[in-house]
Design a protein around this motif. Sequence first.
Motif, PDB file in Angstrom:
ATOM      1  N   LEU A  31     -75.726 -73.285 -26.000  1.00 15.42           N
ATOM      2  CA  LEU A  31     -75.082 -73.897 -27.154  1.00 15.42           C
ATOM      3  C   LEU A  31     -75.039 -75.398 -26.924  1.00 15.42           C
ATOM      4  O   LEU A  31     -74.555 -75.860 -25.879  1.00 15.42           O
ATOM      5  N   ILE A  32     -75.554 -76.160 -27.887  1.00 13.97           N
ATOM      6  CA  ILE A  32     -75.598 -77.609 -27.793  1.00 13.97           C
ATOM      7  C   ILE A  32     -74.456 -78.203 -28.606  1.00 13.97           C
ATOM      8  O   ILE A  32     -74.299 -77.890 -29.792  1.00 13.97           O
ATOM      9  N   LEU A  33     -73.653 -79.055 -27.970  1.00 15.37           N
ATOM     10  CA  LEU A  33     -72.568 -79.752 -28.664  1.00 15.37           C
ATOM     11  C   LEU A  33     -73.099 -81.070 -29.208  1.00 15.37           C
ATOM     12  O   LEU A  33     -73.712 -81.854 -28.488  1.00 15.37           O
ATOM     13  N   ARG A  34     -72.825 -81.313 -30.477  1.00 16.88           N
ATOM     14  CA  ARG A  34     -73.247 -82.551 -31.104  1.00 16.88           C
ATOM     15  C   ARG A  34     -72.052 -83.191 -31.816  1.00 16.88           C
ATOM     16  O   ARG A  34     -71.046 -82.542 -32.094  1.00 16.88           O
ATOM     17  N   GLY A  35     -72.216 -84.451 -32.147  1.00 18.84           N
ATOM     18  CA  GLY A  35     -71.167 -85.189 -32.831  1.00 18.84           C
ATOM     19  C   GLY A  35     -71.212 -86.637 -32.421  1.00 18.84           C
ATOM     20  O   GLY A  35     -71.802 -86.984 -31.394  1.00 18.84           O
ATOM     21  N   PRO A  36     -70.607 -87.511 -33.213  1.00 20.60           N
ATOM     22  CA  PRO A  36     -70.641 -88.943 -32.893  1.00 20.60           C
ATOM     23  C   PRO A  36     -69.928 -89.256 -31.595  1.00 20.60           C
ATOM     24  O   PRO A  36     -69.073 -88.494 -31.133  1.00 20.60           O
ATOM     25  N   ASN A  37     -70.266 -90.387 -31.000  1.00 23.41           N
ATOM     26  CA  ASN A  37     -69.598 -90.823 -29.774  1.00 23.41           C
ATOM     27  C   ASN A  37     -68.096 -90.923 -30.009  1.00 23.41           C
ATOM     28  O   ASN A  37     -67.649 -91.441 -31.032  1.00 23.41           O
ATOM     29  N   GLY A  38     -67.333 -90.421 -29.039  1.00 23.12           N
ATOM     30  CA  GLY A  38     -65.879 -90.495 -29.121  1.00 23.12           C
ATOM     31  C   GLY A  38     -65.216 -89.342 -29.832  1.00 23.12           C
ATOM     32  O   GLY A  38     -63.987 -89.276 -29.891  1.00 23.12           O
ATOM     33  N   ILE A  39     -66.001 -88.402 -30.355  1.00 28.60           N
ATOM     34  CA  ILE A  39     -65.387 -87.314 -31.104  1.00 28.60           C
ATOM     35  C   ILE A  39     -64.647 -86.340 -30.202  1.00 28.60           C
ATOM     36  O   ILE A  39     -63.720 -85.651 -30.639  1.00 28.60           O
ATOM     37  N   GLY A  40     -65.044 -86.238 -28.919  1.00 25.24           N
ATOM     38  CA  GLY A  40     -64.326 -85.358 -28.009  1.00 25.24           C
ATOM     39  C   GLY A  40     -65.181 -84.333 -27.291  1.00 25.24           C
ATOM     40  O   GLY A  40     -64.658 -83.332 -26.799  1.00 25.24           O
ATOM     41  N   LYS A  41     -66.479 -84.583 -27.189  1.00 25.70           N
ATOM     42  CA  LYS A  41     -67.345 -83.622 -26.498  1.00 25.70           C
ATOM     43  C   LYS A  41     -66.941 -83.477 -25.036  1.00 25.70           C
ATOM     44  O   LYS A  41     -66.832 -82.365 -24.523  1.00 25.70           O
ATOM     45  N   THR A  42     -66.735 -84.605 -24.358  1.00 24.36           N
ATOM     46  CA  THR A  42     -66.319 -84.560 -22.955  1.00 24.36           C
ATOM     47  C   THR A  42     -64.946 -83.920 -22.824  1.00 24.36           C
ATOM     48  O   THR A  42     -64.699 -83.100 -21.926  1.00 24.36           O
ATOM     49  N   THR A  43     -64.027 -84.266 -23.712  1.00 28.13           N
ATOM     50  CA  THR A  43     -62.680 -83.683 -23.685  1.00 28.13           C
ATOM     51  C   THR A  43     -62.742 -82.178 -23.848  1.00 28.13           C
ATOM     52  O   THR A  43     -62.032 -81.436 -23.148  1.00 28.13           O
ATOM     53  N   LEU A  44     -63.580 -81.701 -24.750  1.00 27.67           N
ATOM     54  CA  LEU A  44     -63.724 -80.259 -24.955  1.00 27.67           C
ATOM     55  C   LEU A  44     -64.266 -79.590 -23.695  1.00 27.67           C
ATOM     56  O   LEU A  44     -63.734 -78.560 -23.247  1.00 27.67           O
ATOM     57  N   LEU A  45     -65.299 -80.160 -23.094  1.00 27.41           N
ATOM     58  CA  LEU A  45     -65.877 -79.568 -21.894  1.00 27.41           C
ATOM     59  C   LEU A  45     -64.863 -79.539 -20.750  1.00 27.41           C
ATOM     60  O   LEU A  45     -64.752 -78.535 -20.030  1.00 27.41           O
ATOM     61  N   ARG A  46     -64.123 -80.611 -20.569  1.00 20.28           N
ATOM     62  CA  ARG A  46     -63.114 -80.658 -19.511  1.00 20.28           C
ATOM     63  C   ARG A  46     -62.018 -79.617 -19.743  1.00 20.28           C
ATOM     64  O   ARG A  46     -61.532 -78.998 -18.794  1.00 20.28           O
ATOM     65  N   THR A  47     -61.660 -79.418 -20.992  1.00 17.86           N
ATOM     66  CA  THR A  47     -60.639 -78.412 -21.310  1.00 17.86           C
ATOM     67  C   THR A  47     -61.159 -77.012 -21.028  1.00 17.86           C
ATOM     68  O   THR A  47     -60.479 -76.190 -20.412  1.00 17.86           O
ATOM     69  N   LEU A  48     -62.379 -76.735 -21.455  1.00 16.03           N
ATOM     70  CA  LEU A  48     -62.964 -75.411 -21.226  1.00 16.03           C
ATOM     71  C   LEU A  48     -63.165 -75.137 -19.743  1.00 16.03           C
ATOM     72  O   LEU A  48     -63.040 -73.991 -19.290  1.00 16.03           O
ATOM     73  N   ALA A  49     -63.459 -76.187 -18.981  1.00 16.43           N
ATOM     74  CA  ALA A  49     -63.688 -76.024 -17.540  1.00 16.43           C
ATOM     75  C   ALA A  49     -62.395 -75.906 -16.748  1.00 16.43           C
ATOM     76  O   ALA A  49     -62.432 -75.712 -15.530  1.00 16.43           O
ATOM     77  N   GLY A  50     -61.253 -76.034 -17.419  1.00 15.64           N
ATOM     78  CA  GLY A  50     -59.970 -75.889 -16.739  1.00 15.64           C
ATOM     79  C   GLY A  50     -59.502 -77.152 -16.040  1.00 15.64           C
ATOM     80  O   GLY A  50     -58.575 -77.093 -15.230  1.00 15.64           O
ATOM     81  N   LEU A  51     -60.108 -78.305 -16.360  1.00 18.41           N
ATOM     82  CA  LEU A  51     -59.723 -79.563 -15.725  1.00 18.41           C
ATOM     83  C   LEU A  51     -58.552 -80.235 -16.419  1.00 18.41           C
ATOM     84  O   LEU A  51     -57.967 -81.173 -15.878  1.00 18.41           O
ATOM     85  N   GLN A  52     -58.236 -79.782 -17.619  1.00 16.89           N
ATOM     86  CA  GLN A  52     -57.059 -80.267 -18.327  1.00 16.89           C
ATOM     87  C   GLN A  52     -56.585 -79.152 -19.245  1.00 16.89           C
ATOM     88  O   GLN A  52     -57.373 -78.295 -19.652  1.00 16.89           O
ATOM     89  N   PRO A  53     -55.291 -79.114 -19.562  1.00 15.23           N
ATOM     90  CA  PRO A  53     -54.774 -78.018 -20.374  1.00 15.23           C
ATOM     91  C   PRO A  53     -55.147 -78.173 -21.844  1.00 15.23           C
ATOM     92  O   PRO A  53     -55.303 -79.288 -22.352  1.00 15.23           O
ATOM     93  N   ALA A  54     -55.291 -77.048 -22.514  1.00 20.93           N
ATOM     94  CA  ALA A  54     -55.486 -77.058 -23.963  1.00 20.93           C
ATOM     95  C   ALA A  54     -54.154 -77.343 -24.649  1.00 20.93           C
ATOM     96  O   ALA A  54     -53.086 -76.986 -24.137  1.00 20.93           O
ATOM     97  N   VAL A  55     -54.208 -77.975 -25.813  1.00 20.27           N
ATOM     98  CA  VAL A  55     -53.011 -78.182 -26.623  1.00 20.27           C
ATOM     99  C   VAL A  55     -52.613 -76.877 -27.308  1.00 20.27           C
ATOM    100  O   VAL A  55     -51.438 -76.549 -27.416  1.00 20.27           O
ATOM    101  N   ALA A  56     -53.625 -76.133 -27.743  1.00 19.69           N
ATOM    102  CA  ALA A  56     -53.392 -74.853 -28.416  1.00 19.69           C
ATOM    103  C   ALA A  56     -54.669 -74.047 -28.358  1.00 19.69           C
ATOM    104  O   ALA A  56     -55.742 -74.557 -28.020  1.00 19.69           O
ATOM    105  N   GLY A  57     -54.560 -72.745 -28.670  1.00 21.10           N
ATOM    106  CA  GLY A  57     -55.734 -71.895 -28.746  1.00 21.10           C
ATOM    107  C   GLY A  57     -55.967 -71.063 -27.499  1.00 21.10           C
ATOM    108  O   GLY A  57     -55.149 -71.054 -26.572  1.00 21.10           O
ATOM    109  N   ARG A  58     -57.094 -70.374 -27.487  1.00 18.59           N
ATOM    110  CA  ARG A  58     -57.375 -69.415 -26.418  1.00 18.59           C
ATOM    111  C   ARG A  58     -58.809 -69.561 -25.941  1.00 18.59           C
ATOM    112  O   ARG A  58     -59.730 -69.742 -26.727  1.00 18.59           O
ATOM    113  N   ILE A  59     -58.982 -69.465 -24.613  1.00 13.28           N
ATOM    114  CA  ILE A  59     -60.297 -69.484 -23.963  1.00 13.28           C
ATOM    115  C   ILE A  59     -60.425 -68.188 -23.184  1.00 13.28           C
ATOM    116  O   ILE A  59     -59.600 -67.902 -22.313  1.00 13.28           O
ATOM    117  N   SER A  60     -61.470 -67.411 -23.459  1.00 11.45           N
ATOM    118  CA  SER A  60     -61.543 -66.058 -22.897  1.00 11.45           C
ATOM    119  C   SER A  60     -62.016 -66.035 -21.450  1.00 11.45           C
ATOM    120  O   SER A  60     -61.760 -65.070 -20.736  1.00 11.45           O
TER     121      SER A  60
END
Length: 208
Positions: A31-60
């Motif tokens: 799965l390829i993540l796309r979007g303009p610079n600064g939208i949060g691609k790195t933030t999303l990856l860090r959250t999914l990898a467990g390096l920072q907590p999610a604000v809400a939602g579920r990761i299986s």
Amino acid sequence: MDLTVTDLACARGGVTVLERVGFTLGAGRALILRGPNGIGKTTLLRTLAGLQPAVAGRISMQPEVIAYAAHADGLKATLTVTENLSFWAAVYGTRDVAAAVARMNLGALADRQAQNLSAGQKRRLGLARLLVTGRPLWMLDEPTVSLDAASVALFGDVVRAHLAEGGSALIATHIDLGLEAEVLDLTPFRAELRPEGTDDDPFGGDFA
């Protein structure tokens, strides 16, 4: 095991940048993540990898099955190519570094210290770490930075082989790696910028 993300919100610097993110990534898929610079691609990856907590939602999926490759190569400057990979293999409880050296075309550099490598060579060595983790889900943040066209093609082959072996990959990149992959544009998930933990209360949340 599939990675399933449901109604995920994540923050950068105390401000929610993405919300209601949802997708499923199955074995053998990319799965390829796309979007303009600064939208949060790195933030999303860090959250999914467990390096920072999610604000809400579920990761299986648990972080223990994830290998995360960030912008930094994570190398020990005074260790050789082989010693760097052996170090990471020991961390992950694996042993076969020879295959990683060969697949990322590092054989001629095996005895060279990381500090004496070019930027592209360091990047190839950093990506070779993925091959010694033994982990099925690769999360990659702009993995082709500093790579020339030949090395990009080489890395694309490595990812395809990983998928063919039943692994999966979530990649933030603007470069075509030649993969059969779905694309997730994060633009529709952009959050209204507000401090983490607030609703409409102008006095709530953490503004530090």
